[in-house]
Design a protein around this motif. Structure first.
Motif, mmCIF file in Angstrom:
data_model
loop_
_atom_site.group_PDB
_atom_site.id
_atom_site.type_symbol
_atom_site.label_atom_id
_atom_site.label_comp_id
_atom_site.label_asym_id
_atom_site.label_seq_id
_atom_site.Cartn_x
_atom_site.Cartn_y
_atom_site.Cartn_z
ATOM 1 N N THR A 1 0.826 -1.341 -0.044
ATOM 2 C CA THR A 1 0.044 0.035 0.068
ATOM 3 C C THR A 1 0.844 1.343 -0.013
ATOM 4 O O THR A 1 1.759 1.324 0.906
ATOM 5 C CB THR A 1 -1.045 -0.032 1.097
ATOM 6 N N THR A 2 0.739 1.883 -1.194
ATOM 7 C CA THR A 2 1.402 3.446 -1.179
ATOM 8 C C THR A 2 0.748 4.509 -1.263
ATOM 9 O O THR A 2 0.649 5.254 -2.301
ATOM 10 C CB THR A 2 2.518 3.208 -2.348
ATOM 11 N N PRO A 3 0.203 4.828 -0.025
ATOM 12 C CA PRO A 3 -0.699 6.335 -0.098
ATOM 13 C C PRO A 3 0.432 7.358 -0.207
ATOM 14 O O PRO A 3 1.212 7.506 0.369
ATOM 15 C CB PRO A 3 -1.363 5.883 1.079
ATOM 16 N N ILE B 1 -11.041 14.676 -2.682
ATOM 17 C CA ILE B 1 -9.773 14.402 -2.433
ATOM 18 C C ILE B 1 -9.621 13.257 -1.477
ATOM 19 O O ILE B 1 -8.688 12.472 -1.642
ATOM 20 C CB ILE B 1 -9.444 15.512 -1.513
ATOM 21 N N ALA B 2 -10.864 12.876 -0.662
ATOM 22 C CA ALA B 2 -10.893 11.785 0.015
ATOM 23 C C ALA B 2 -10.620 10.408 -0.853
ATOM 24 O O ALA B 2 -10.136 9.514 -0.429
ATOM 25 C CB ALA B 2 -12.316 11.863 0.843
ATOM 26 N N ARG B 3 -11.459 10.562 -1.903
ATOM 27 C CA ARG B 3 -11.558 9.601 -2.610
ATOM 28 C C ARG B 3 -10.202 9.020 -3.479
ATOM 29 O O ARG B 3 -9.883 7.951 -3.452
ATOM 30 C CB ARG B 3 -12.628 9.612 -3.926
ATOM 31 N N ALA C 1 -5.373 4.212 -2.733
ATOM 32 C CA ALA C 1 -4.287 3.400 -2.508
ATOM 33 C C ALA C 1 -4.457 2.378 -1.405
ATOM 34 O O ALA C 1 -3.882 1.104 -1.456
ATOM 35 C CB ALA C 1 -3.221 4.035 -2.001
ATOM 36 N N PHE C 2 -5.605 2.563 -0.534
ATOM 37 C CA PHE C 2 -5.698 1.589 0.505
ATOM 38 C C PHE C 2 -6.607 0.411 0.091
ATOM 39 O O PHE C 2 -6.712 -0.649 0.942
ATOM 40 C CB PHE C 2 -6.685 2.067 1.666
ATOM 41 N N LEU D 1 -13.619 3.204 4.887
ATOM 42 C CA LEU D 1 -13.358 2.993 3.472
ATOM 43 C C LEU D 1 -14.553 2.120 2.725
ATOM 44 O O LEU D 1 -14.761 2.332 1.417
ATOM 45 C CB LEU D 1 -11.978 2.193 3.371
ATOM 46 N N SER D 2 -15.033 1.411 3.496
ATOM 47 C CA SER D 2 -15.986 0.500 2.714
ATOM 48 C C SER D 2 -17.298 0.966 2.549
ATOM 49 O O SER D 2 -17.957 0.695 1.786
ATOM 50 C CB SER D 2 -16.176 -1.136 3.362
#
Lengths: 429, 419
Positions: free
Chosen positions: A47-49, A149-151, A156-157, A191-192
């Motif tokens: 995971t590379t946020p 922006i949140a999306r 990445a997650f 996130l879900s």
């Protein structure tokens, strides 16, 4: 200073203890129980946020600049900004004061120490703390409605199922003895469900929730079978959260069969608190009311008798809403008035009282309620609904609504750092 | 009327649909161990929509709903304006109605600076199509000049429901009505009441509830957009008409369907009534055969006896003979004399007789193969499917005919549950 602060978290992580234990959920809940999750296949994925934006412009300040620039001096700032520490406590203090944008900037500064800031580093290392910061960041982005922006930042997650999100798959020696999920449970739900739901993708949210529910139930059942009651209780609470989220989605999708099914499911859970049951039936009734099924709504409202003042208040509000649905605004007014006597500072009741005044032909009384509520307690009563209703009434009252709306804007600007709704939409500027 | 002059009064109109239940607060789940969690936070995450939000647009309206509006006239000049009055008319394609306003106030009145003259108007819309709300404000200027201006608000009245009806004439005098109601609004609706209000000649029984009084639609009485559901009614002529075939033939008006629904916009109510529904005409021909007494259930290999009535619905006298026209495929045999004389029957008179069959097959059995001949005219009338009977092995076993389940099944499953 910042780095030494952070080192603390790394050290603690590697010493196999847990910084977050100071905020224990329930006595007897160990981090292992809290972080338990059903392991996905070892997919080797990483995971590379990265933070995409550090500073957020202030929509309230720009509204002030456009409409009454002189007032910018009185713009609300965080009360205690000198003593603000650049760490978790700082974030907490800012959130408590509704300074969501400032808290967001702080999350990006702290994340840059993990190589996940605006200028992302070479090596990304996840820890419980870095993921807690990410959770907080996405949480705040949703709070201030920066959904795009949140999306983007949460992409990445995925659904937090990459290998590096689980202790079991990480190669670091230090984590060997640890098990379970690195990201917190609330991050999974965020996130879900919460983010897709806010992005108007309720169907997707619902699908994700089904998986979350299956895992949560599995763990709940696991502890119940072992007769570990404290742990089972802790996971039952989580199962309730997930079921409530499904209800929210289904309500949005107007899937009433599913709603009824989930409510039935919730009622089958063992040892439900009476308070919760009361609120459950109350919410169930309100859903029926909204979609026009008055008689079922009334049945649900009357299922559990109210036994304490808090119930009494909810029951009065429910009866008031029932009267509104039946077009009886006089009766609704009486009921909200009674509720108001029980809780004078409740902004929801004041708001509903004002709406009843209008439908009874008393616009001036309605406006007076909003004006006095906002004047008496601007911190708590500057609720998006009250602002929008008040601005609507100003437009009905006269040709001078613009001036009155700008007066409202001044009060908002002086009292709130951030609102949970767009200021221009709220005040119809 | 003159748009050139700056008026001293401002007219504001707000359509009052039901308020919406909302909560704009972005309540996001967090646990006590999470960074953004505040101690004061609510402990449950059930939907908390309990704030009433005022309507944010003028919107459309469905036929049968009530149009409500807030009308506000505001004095926006610094001096008093006298003889202020407001008139609201609703103009549709075919009509123009005046909506009552300020019933409890003396109008015209004087408005001082910043004062308003305001009221809520209501009107149930009865026509589909474009409607225009015309608001006219009249007043007298300080100089004594009578002035007036108008504002127009255009909106559409849409059709909410599609109702289709089908009639079935039963062999008895009963008529079964099947009404299909389709939701053609844009939202979920809840059908609160669907009833057949019979005309004077008929009584109606709704067949839409189970024996315990609940709706057959269970909890699912909400109708999604475009979905439809069916309602059944059994309609019987009142006795005085049932016994008089001529009047019965004339009584074509069965009644009206009365429908009350509530929208998913916080239960906004609408009501529609259909026009008089007409039954399909009854053609008896010359003779009418009806069953006046029969059991619905009978035992196999035991004689099954039922009573019939033959009515002369023609205009002449008839001398009738009855005989069984047994076709080889049928397994149910009439017993008794295969031919009998029913005698002379005058027009509009009837004669009763009794028949017996001997069922040799289980299940639903249809009785037919009856032939009646008119001796005078040498005309033969054949009757098929005159009666259905449920043939069982043992009458002592109880059956619920509505469900076609053996009753003794139920205690068995109950015993299983308690064990």
């Amino acid at each position: 200073m910042e780095n030494s602060n952070l080192q603390k978290y790394f050290d603690l992580d590697s010493q196999n203890s847990d910084i977050f234990d100071q905020f224990k959920d329930l006595p007897g809940i160990t981090p292992e129980v809290r972080d338990m999750w059903v392991l996905p296949e070892n997919n080797q994925k990483t995971t590379t946020p990265a933070v995409s934006i550090e500073l957020f412009s202030d929509p309230i300040a720009s509204a002030i600049q456009t409409n009454c620039p002189a007032e910018i001096e009185k713009r609300k700032k965080h009360e205690n900004s000198e003593n603000l520490t650049i760490d978790d406590n700082g974030i907490r203090a800012l959130i408590k004061d509704n300074c969501y944008r400032s808290a967001l900037s702080l999350t990006s500064r702290l994340l840059s120490n993990y190589g996940q800031g605006l200028k992302s580093g070479q090596e990304i290392k996840h820890s419980k703390h870095s993921l807690q910061l990410w959770y907080t960041r996405i949480y705040l982005l949703i709070k201030i409605n920066e959904l795009e922006i949140a999306r983007k930042e949460s992409e990445a997650f995925g659904q937090l199922n990459n290998a590096d999100m689980f202790y079991e798959f990480t190669e670091e020696q230090a984590y060997k003895s640890k098990k379970g999920s690195l990201p917190n449970f609330a991050f999974r739900l965020l996130l879900s469900y919460e983010l897709p739901f806010k992005l108007n993708r309720s169907r997707e949210a619902l699908q994700n929730l089904v998986t979350i529910l299956a895992n949560t139930r599995k763990i709940h059942k696991f502890f119940r079978d072992l007769n570990k009651l404290t742990e089972a209780e802790f996971w039952k609470e989580r199962e309730i959260r997930v079921l409530c989220s499904i209800i929210n989605c289904a309500t949005h999708l107007k899937n009433f069969d599913l709603i009824n099914q989930i409510f039935d499911n919730l009622l089958l859970l063992p040892d439900l608190k009476e308070d919760f049951k009361f609120e459950l039936y109350s919410a169930w009734g309100r859903i029926h009311l909204q979609c026009g099924d008055i008689s079922t709504a009334e049945k649900k409202f009357n299922t559990i008798p109210s036994v304490n003042p808090k119930h009494e208040l909810i029951a009065l509000v429910n009866k008031g809403l029932l009267a509104v649905a039946q077009n009886d605004y006089n009766e609704a007014h009486n009921l909200f008035q009674q509720a108001h006597e029980l809780d004078k500072n409740n902004v929801m009741i004041l708001n509903n009282l004002a709406v009843c005044f209008l439908y009874n032909g008393k616009m001036h009384e309605a406006i007076a309620i909003y004006e006095s509520a906002i004047k008496n307690d601007p911190r708590n009563n500057l609720h998006p609904t009250t602002l929008l209703n008040c601005a609507t009434l100003y437009e009905l009252q006269s040709n001078e609504s613009k001036k009155k709306k700008i007066d409202l804007l001044k009060i908002v600007s002086a009292n709130r750092a951030d609102l949970e709704m767009n200021i221009d939409a709220c005040l119809k500027l | 009327m003159d748009s050139q002059i700056e008026h001293m009064l401002a007219l504001k109109v707000m359509r009052l649909t039901r308020p919406t239940l909302t909560n704009f607060e972005n309540l996001i789940f967090s646990e006590r161990s999470d960074l953004p969690h505040l101690e004061s936070e609510e402990s449950n995450y059930l939907p908390k929509s309990n704030f009433l939000l005022l309507p944010q647009s003028f919107g459309n309206i469905y036929l049968g709903e009530t149009f409500s509006s807030y009308i506000c006239v505001h004095n926006c000049v610094t001096h008093a304006v006298s003889s202020v009055s407001v008139k609201c008319d609703l103009q549709s394609n075919n009509s123009r109605v005046s909506i009552p306003i300020h019933a409890n106030r003396t109008i015209p009145t004087t408005l001082n600076q910043d004062e308003t003259l305001d009221d809520v108007i209501h009107y149930e819309v009865k026509e589909i199509g474009t409607h225009i709300l015309v608001c006219e404000v009249n007043y007298v200027s300080p100089g004594g000049l009578p002035l007036s201006f108008r504002k127009f608000f255009k909106f559409q009245v849409l059709k909410p429901l599609d109702v289709q009806t089908k009639f079935y004439n039963a062999e008895t005098d009963e008529v079964i009505l099947e009404a299909t109601i389709q939701n053609i609004t844009a939202n979920v609706i809840c059908l609160e009441r669907v009833e057949l209000e019979p005309s004077d000649s008929y009584t109606s029984t709704s067949l839409n509830t189970t024996t315990d009084g609940n709706s057959v639609f269970c909890s699912i009485n909400k109708l999604q957009p475009q979905n439809s559901c069916q309602f059944l009614y059994c309609i019987k002529p009142i006795p005085s008409i049932a016994n008089d075939l001529k009047t019965l033939k004339m009584a074509m008006n069965i009644g009206k369907l009365d429908i009350v629904w509530r929208s998913s916009n916080l239960a906004e109510r609408g009501r529609l009534q259909t026009s008089q529904l007409q039954r399909s005409s009854i053609e008896f021909g010359d003779l009418r055969l009806s069953i006046i007494e029969a059991n619905s259930i009978s035992e196999i290999s035991k004689p099954f006896i039922f009573n019939c009535r033959i009515t002369n619905t023609s205009t002449r006298s008839m001398e009738l003979n009855l005989n069984f026209n047994i076709k080889q495929k049928h397994c149910n045999l009439y017993t008794g004399s295969s031919e009998q004389n029913l005698g002379l029957i005058e027009p509009d008179k009837f004669k009763d007789f009794r028949l017996t069959i001997f069922p040799i097959r289980l299940g639903i059995v249809s009785v037919g193969d009856l032939q009646i001949s008119d001796v005078f005219m040498k005309r033969i009338y054949e009757f098929e499917d005159i009666l259905q009977v449920f043939v069982v092995k043992d009458l002592n076993e109880a059956y619920d005919l509505q469900k076609f389940v053996k009753f003794h099944d139920i205690p068995v499953s109950q015993a299983r549950q308690s064990a």
